[in-house]
Design an enzyme around this catalytic site. Structure first.
Site, mmCIF file in Angstrom:
data_model
loop_
_atom_site.group_PDB
_atom_site.id
_atom_site.type_symbol
_atom_site.label_atom_id
_atom_site.label_comp_id
_atom_site.label_asym_id
_atom_site.label_seq_id
_atom_site.Cartn_x
_atom_site.Cartn_y
_atom_site.Cartn_z
ATOM 1 N N ASP A 91 0.860 -1.181 0.000
ATOM 2 C CA ASP A 91 0.000 0.000 0.000
ATOM 3 C C ASP A 91 0.900 1.236 0.000
ATOM 4 O OD1 ASP A 91 1.091 0.099 2.482
ATOM 5 O OD2 ASP A 91 -0.782 0.041 3.590
ATOM 6 N N ASP A 276 -7.963 -7.976 0.254
ATOM 7 C CA ASP A 276 -7.102 -8.332 1.368
ATOM 8 C C ASP A 276 -7.887 -8.167 2.650
ATOM 9 O OD1 ASP A 276 -6.808 -5.278 0.930
ATOM 10 O OD2 ASP A 276 -6.070 -5.576 2.960
ATOM 11 N N CYS A 319 -5.131 -30.272 9.434
ATOM 12 C CA CYS A 319 -6.259 -31.219 9.385
ATOM 13 C C CYS A 319 -5.829 -32.599 8.906
ATOM 14 C CB CYS A 319 -7.359 -30.665 8.481
ATOM 15 S SG CYS A 319 -8.120 -29.168 9.149
ATOM 16 N N HIS A 345 -4.427 -23.492 8.784
ATOM 17 C CA HIS A 345 -5.755 -23.925 8.363
ATOM 18 C C HIS A 345 -6.535 -22.765 7.736
ATOM 19 C CE1 HIS A 345 -9.712 -25.696 8.258
ATOM 20 N NE2 HIS A 345 -10.131 -24.545 8.770
HETATM 21 ZN ZN LIG Z 1 -7.392 -27.446 7.759
#
Ligand SMILES: [Zn+2]
Length: 418
Positions: A91, A276, A319, A345
């Site tokens: 920016d 963003d 995960c 994640h």
């Molecule tokens: Zn995940």
């Protein structure tokens, strides 16, 4: 920059495009994680790259103060300094300057502020902003604009819009003479507050300068304005901006918390290519994982013996390694390992949502994608009315096959239900 629109949704204004920058290809629409201080909080650059992220955002204001241009020049630019091999956007520093410094005075020359470290008066001019961004070496650099809050009214809004056009000319001129044009791409920032007339005026002026501009940002929103006004201004701008330039909606959903995802998908449907937000990484550090069924607050005691991962279908390392909700509940907000695990994640989830949107646009199923995303995210809990209105404006009826209540206003009532 090479920019090519590959596919357009037959119903909405969404599109898929390929943006080829100095540090590789980024497929649009995309979500850009924010690395304010040249670091995505909680992850190394290698981890971010391994997740498939191809474009991140750094903050000019912060990098200029610390480590400063001398160190960045010695390092050979911000890419090398932070060990990031893919694309980078900076920016202009104007937004931080206005939002962080109480003592900023805007003059025609530039923005005068007191350095938070030394207390010395410092002037950020459009030329200086571009010069700093040249030292940083970002693939996409932003013009310095005259920023006012979206809640500002009166003649200040027109003044800021007109000054932003004049400052754009100064940025273009400085950038032209710098020899950096082949590797760094200048984006203009459309201003004009919530006034459609001013927005049109700004768009007309900035589109006239198209040959000197690689892309366009929509600025001055997400400052607490009514959501029904927010999406109408996004639509007005996206409808008018040239087809052959990327469109970036700045800082969307900044104050919206969990609802930022809806902003993102609505903006894509209205024709926005880039956005963003600090939310996915920030909320991760507070123990909230994003999922297709809505945000999951791992701090809650209901997770203390849950041996399932955050999301069984998620391809992220957290995960797939079998890290359980129970374990995350045990360490979340106490141990930095939890911030790593949940940030990984959340960035993956975000990339999956955008990748899914691109696939759906390519295969002509984007309206179905939107309907199924909302149904999964909200269940029968009702939809924010502004999302329904915004998507109806581009031909998608969220309530088709899934009649639920509408939540007026921002949809914030739903936000804390999970
Ligand atoms: Zn995940």
């Amino acid at each position: 920059m090479q920019f090519e629109v590959i596919a357009k949704c037959h119903t909405t204004r969404a599109r898929v495009s390929r943006m080829n920058l100095t540090h590789g290809v980024t497929m649009l629409p995309t979500f850009m994680p924010v690395a304010t201080q040249a670091a995505i909080k909680g992850l190394t650059p290698q981890q971010v790259e391994a997740l498939g992220v191809t474009l991140i955002l750094n903050n000019t204001y912060h990098l200029n103060l610390r480590p400063g241009m001398k160190v960045l020049n010695q390092a050979g630019g911000a890419h090398k300094f932070q060990g990031w091999h893919r694309n980078l956007l900076t920016d202009s520093g104007g937004f931080q300057l206005v939002s962080l410094s109480k003592f900023t005075t805007i003059t025609e020359e530039g923005a005068l502020f007191l350095s938070p470290f030394t207390g010395e008066p410092t002037m950020l001019t459009p030329e200086e902003s571009i010069s700093i961004q040249h030292s940083i070496g970002a693939d996409i650099i932003m013009q310095l604009d005259d920023v006012v809050s979206s809640l500002t009214t009166g003649p200040r809004v027109a003044e800021a819009m007109e000054r932003s056009v004049r400052w754009l000319d100064r940025c273009i001129k400085y950038h032209e003479g710098s020899g950096k044009k082949s590797t760094q791409n200048l984006f203009a920032i459309v201003q004009g507050g919530l006034d459609p007339h001013l927005r049109h005026q700004c768009l007309d002026a900035m589109i006239q300068r198209k040959n000197d501009i690689s892309g366009y940002a929509i600025g001055g929103l997400s400052g607490g304005e009514e959501k029904d006004v927010f999406w109408r201004i996004i639509k007005l701008c996206a409808d008018k901006l040239p087809e052959d330039r990327p469109r970036y909606s700045m800082g969307i959903g900044f104050a919206e918390g969990r609802n930022f995802l809806l902003h993102l998908l609505v903006c894509v449907a209205l024709g926005v290519d880039m956005a963003d937000c600090v939310f996915p990484t920030r909320t991760a550090r507070f123990g909230v994982a994003l999922t297709h069924a809505g945000p999951l607050n791992l701090k809650l005691s209901k997770h203390e013996a849950d041996m399932n991962p955050i999301d069984k279908s998620c391809p992220c390392p957290t995960c797939t390694d079998g890290t359980s909700r129970a374990y995350l509940h045990h360490i979340v907000t106490h141990e930095t390992a939890a911030a790593h695990a949940v940030t990984i994640h959340n960035i993956t989830f975000q990339a999956q949502v955008m990748g899914g949107a691109r696939d759906a646009i390519l295969s002509g199923t984007f309206p179905e994608y939107l309907r199924s995303f909302f149904a999964g995210y909200f269940g029968d809990g009702g939809y924010p009315e502004w999302c329904v209105n915004a998507l109806r404006s581009v031909g998608v009826d969220l309530l088709q096959d899934h009649p639920v209540n509408l939540i007026p206003g921002s949809g914030a009532k739903w936000e804390y239900a999970n």
